[in-house]
Design a protein around this motif. Structure first.
Motif, mmCIF file in Angstrom:
data_model
loop_
_atom_site.group_PDB
_atom_site.id
_atom_site.type_symbol
_atom_site.label_atom_id
_atom_site.label_comp_id
_atom_site.label_asym_id
_atom_site.label_seq_id
_atom_site.Cartn_x
_atom_site.Cartn_y
_atom_site.Cartn_z
ATOM 1 N N ARG A 96 0.836 -1.202 0.000
ATOM 2 C CA ARG A 96 0.000 0.000 0.000
ATOM 3 C C ARG A 96 0.874 1.258 0.000
ATOM 4 N NH1 ARG A 96 -5.251 0.847 2.107
ATOM 5 N NH2 ARG A 96 -5.152 -1.254 2.952
ATOM 6 N N TYR A 97 1.881 1.282 0.868
ATOM 7 C CA TYR A 97 2.747 2.461 0.987
ATOM 8 C C TYR A 97 3.586 2.667 -0.270
ATOM 9 C CZ TYR A 97 1.329 1.682 5.782
ATOM 10 O OH TYR A 97 0.585 1.477 6.909
ATOM 11 N N ASP A 98 4.035 1.575 -0.863
ATOM 12 C CA ASP A 98 4.836 1.684 -2.091
ATOM 13 C C ASP A 98 4.013 2.289 -3.223
ATOM 14 O OD1 ASP A 98 6.916 0.519 -0.690
ATOM 15 O OD2 ASP A 98 6.811 -1.414 -1.742
ATOM 16 N N ILE A 99 2.775 1.845 -3.373
ATOM 17 C CA ILE A 99 1.915 2.358 -4.442
ATOM 18 C C ILE A 99 1.626 3.845 -4.223
ATOM 19 C CG2 ILE A 99 -0.384 2.193 -5.498
ATOM 20 C CD1 ILE A 99 -0.198 -0.886 -4.860
ATOM 21 N N VAL A 100 1.313 4.217 -3.001
ATOM 22 C CA VAL A 100 1.038 5.629 -2.706
ATOM 23 C C VAL A 100 2.279 6.482 -2.955
ATOM 24 C CG1 VAL A 100 0.420 7.270 -0.877
ATOM 25 C CG2 VAL A 100 -0.854 5.131 -1.119
ATOM 26 N N LEU A 101 3.455 5.993 -2.571
ATOM 27 C CA LEU A 101 4.696 6.732 -2.799
ATOM 28 C C LEU A 101 4.967 6.914 -4.287
ATOM 29 C CD1 LEU A 101 7.296 8.087 -1.839
ATOM 30 C CD2 LEU A 101 8.322 5.803 -1.680
ATOM 31 N N VAL A 102 4.781 5.862 -5.076
ATOM 32 C CA VAL A 102 5.019 5.956 -6.523
ATOM 33 C C VAL A 102 4.052 6.949 -7.154
ATOM 34 C CG1 VAL A 102 4.833 4.670 -8.694
ATOM 35 C CG2 VAL A 102 6.141 3.712 -6.777
ATOM 36 N N VAL A 103 2.776 6.892 -6.804
ATOM 37 C CA VAL A 103 1.804 7.852 -7.353
ATOM 38 C C VAL A 103 2.189 9.278 -6.967
ATOM 39 C CG1 VAL A 103 -0.594 8.664 -7.197
ATOM 40 C CG2 VAL A 103 -0.108 6.234 -7.575
ATOM 41 N N THR A 104 2.612 9.473 -5.725
ATOM 42 C CA THR A 104 3.019 10.801 -5.266
ATOM 43 C C THR A 104 4.198 11.314 -6.088
ATOM 44 O OG1 THR A 104 2.226 10.313 -3.034
ATOM 45 C CG2 THR A 104 3.777 12.143 -3.266
ATOM 46 N N GLU A 105 5.178 10.472 -6.330
ATOM 47 C CA GLU A 105 6.350 10.863 -7.128
ATOM 48 C C GLU A 105 5.952 11.192 -8.570
ATOM 49 O OE1 GLU A 105 9.450 11.537 -6.374
ATOM 50 O OE2 GLU A 105 9.178 11.076 -4.263
ATOM 51 N N LEU A 106 5.116 10.343 -9.183
ATOM 52 C CA LEU A 106 4.696 10.589 -10.567
ATOM 53 C C LEU A 106 3.883 11.874 -10.673
ATOM 54 C CD1 LEU A 106 3.719 6.966 -11.702
ATOM 55 C CD2 LEU A 106 5.822 8.235 -12.255
ATOM 56 N N ALA A 107 2.979 12.099 -9.725
ATOM 57 C CA ALA A 107 2.166 13.319 -9.748
ATOM 58 C C ALA A 107 3.032 14.553 -9.524
ATOM 59 C CB ALA A 107 1.062 13.235 -8.696
ATOM 60 N N ALA A 108 3.978 14.467 -8.597
ATOM 61 C CA ALA A 108 4.867 15.609 -8.345
ATOM 62 C C ALA A 108 5.696 15.930 -9.581
ATOM 63 C CB ALA A 108 5.775 15.317 -7.153
ATOM 64 N N THR B 272 -4.680 -5.704 -11.273
ATOM 65 C CA THR B 272 -4.274 -6.700 -12.258
ATOM 66 C C THR B 272 -4.354 -8.059 -11.587
ATOM 67 O OG1 THR B 272 -1.927 -6.604 -11.683
ATOM 68 C CG2 THR B 272 -2.715 -5.050 -13.371
ATOM 69 N N PHE B 273 -3.961 -9.075 -12.302
ATOM 70 C CA PHE B 273 -4.026 -10.432 -11.764
ATOM 71 C C PHE B 273 -3.230 -10.572 -10.471
ATOM 72 C CE2 PHE B 273 -2.601 -14.913 -11.776
ATOM 73 C CZ PHE B 273 -3.850 -15.498 -11.616
ATOM 74 N N ASP B 274 -2.089 -9.886 -10.401
ATOM 75 C CA ASP B 274 -1.228 -10.040 -9.222
ATOM 76 C C ASP B 274 -0.692 -8.711 -8.691
ATOM 77 O OD1 ASP B 274 0.418 -9.552 -11.355
ATOM 78 O OD2 ASP B 274 1.851 -11.135 -10.902
ATOM 79 N N GLY B 275 -1.373 -7.607 -8.993
ATOM 80 C CA GLY B 275 -0.879 -6.330 -8.509
ATOM 81 C C GLY B 275 -1.789 -5.181 -8.882
ATOM 82 N N VAL B 276 -1.172 -4.025 -9.050
ATOM 83 C CA VAL B 276 -1.891 -2.809 -9.412
ATOM 84 C C VAL B 276 -1.150 -2.135 -10.564
ATOM 85 C CG1 VAL B 276 -2.593 -0.507 -8.626
ATOM 86 C CG2 VAL B 276 -2.849 -2.468 -7.105
ATOM 87 N N HIS B 277 -1.904 -1.739 -11.579
ATOM 88 C CA HIS B 277 -1.372 -0.986 -12.712
ATOM 89 C C HIS B 277 -1.728 0.475 -12.475
ATOM 90 C CE1 HIS B 277 -1.977 0.178 -17.229
ATOM 91 N NE2 HIS B 277 -0.816 0.631 -16.774
ATOM 92 N N VAL B 278 -0.699 1.325 -12.485
ATOM 93 C CA VAL B 278 -0.879 2.761 -12.347
ATOM 94 C C VAL B 278 -0.471 3.401 -13.662
ATOM 95 C CG1 VAL B 278 -0.105 4.851 -11.152
ATOM 96 C CG2 VAL B 278 -0.365 2.707 -9.874
ATOM 97 N N MET B 279 -1.307 4.291 -14.178
ATOM 98 C CA MET B 279 -0.951 5.079 -15.357
ATOM 99 C C MET B 279 -1.139 6.540 -14.994
ATOM 100 S SD MET B 279 -1.704 7.148 -18.098
ATOM 101 C CE MET B 279 -3.464 7.278 -17.967
ATOM 102 N N LEU B 280 -0.108 7.322 -15.246
ATOM 103 C CA LEU B 280 -0.222 8.760 -15.064
ATOM 104 C C LEU B 280 0.146 9.408 -16.391
ATOM 105 C CD1 LEU B 280 0.198 10.841 -12.060
ATOM 106 C CD2 LEU B 280 1.311 11.692 -14.114
ATOM 107 N N GLY B 281 -0.820 10.108 -16.966
ATOM 108 C CA GLY B 281 -0.609 10.789 -18.233
ATOM 109 C C GLY B 281 -0.492 12.278 -18.020
ATOM 110 N N PHE C 282 3.699 -1.049 -12.880
ATOM 111 C CA PHE C 282 3.018 -2.197 -12.261
ATOM 112 C C PHE C 282 3.698 -2.468 -10.938
ATOM 113 C CE2 PHE C 282 2.172 -2.532 -16.729
ATOM 114 C CZ PHE C 282 0.870 -3.017 -16.795
ATOM 115 N N LEU C 283 2.883 -2.571 -9.894
ATOM 116 C CA LEU C 283 3.392 -2.823 -8.547
ATOM 117 C C LEU C 283 2.705 -4.042 -7.964
ATOM 118 C CD1 LEU C 283 2.901 0.650 -8.599
ATOM 119 C CD2 LEU C 283 4.534 0.223 -6.795
ATOM 120 N N PRO C 284 3.406 -4.762 -7.101
ATOM 121 C CA PRO C 284 2.772 -5.912 -6.454
ATOM 122 C C PRO C 284 1.692 -5.479 -5.465
ATOM 123 C CG PRO C 284 5.045 -5.638 -5.687
ATOM 124 C CD PRO C 284 4.798 -4.588 -6.725
ATOM 125 N N TRP C 285 0.733 -6.363 -5.256
ATOM 126 C CA TRP C 285 -0.321 -6.147 -4.272
ATOM 127 C C TRP C 285 -0.447 -7.405 -3.493
ATOM 128 C CZ3 TRP C 285 -2.572 -2.416 -1.818
ATOM 129 C CH2 TRP C 285 -3.781 -2.621 -1.138
#
Length: 144
Positions: free
Chosen positions: A56-68, A85-94, A141-144
């Motif tokens: 959870r913390y890794d995904i939030v940190l990555v989104v924060t970095e990409l948004a910043a 996803t089947f085994d994690g979370v896909h994040v896309m920031l455009g 893609f990050l593990p969940w």
């Protein structure tokens, strides 16, 4: 990393649909992206708990970095898309910049940053950048 369910092994996480949030590109939108991610992960955890607490913390940190990075380096709006996803979370920031991110030297004494893109690569199973006519999409893609 698999991105689609296979056979009859579809996980309960598929009950959570993808989420999209659009932001104007203001500094406060970094917090908005983080909050949208936390809400998505809270709902996902109710159906499919993470494999480890730090996911959870890794995904939030990555989104924060990409948004910043989008706010700092790409003028204008950005879009955040999250999906299980089947085994994690896909994040896309455009965002609106066609410039592909590159690692910069990390120099803590100068306060000039340089660690964000390294963090993204360290925490994600897969990172790709797709440029298009109006900007770029960063897919991770990050593990969940």
């Amino acid at each position: 990393m698999a991105t689609e369910p296979r056979g009859n092994d579809a996980s309960a996480s598929w009950a959570i649909t993808a989420r999209t949030a659009r932001f104007a590109g203001e500094p406060r939108d970094v917090t908005g992206a983080r909050l949208a991610t936390e809400e998505f992960l809270r709902e996902l955890a109710e159906i499919s708990p993470p494999s480890a607490p730090e996911c959870r913390y890794d995904i939030v940190l990555v989104v924060t970095e990409l948004a910043a990075n989008a706010v700092q380096y790409a003028p204008g709006p950005f879009e955040l898309r999250l999906r299980p996803t089947f085994d994690g979370v896909h994040v896309m920031l455009g965002d609106t910049s066609r410039v592909v991110p590159e690692p910069r030297p990390f120099r803590p004494d100068s306060g000039g940053g340089g660690i964000g893109w390294h963090l993204v690569h360290a925490l994600c199973d897969q990172v790709s950048v797709v440029s298009h006519a109006t900007g770029k999409d960063v897919h991770v893609f990050l593990p969940w």
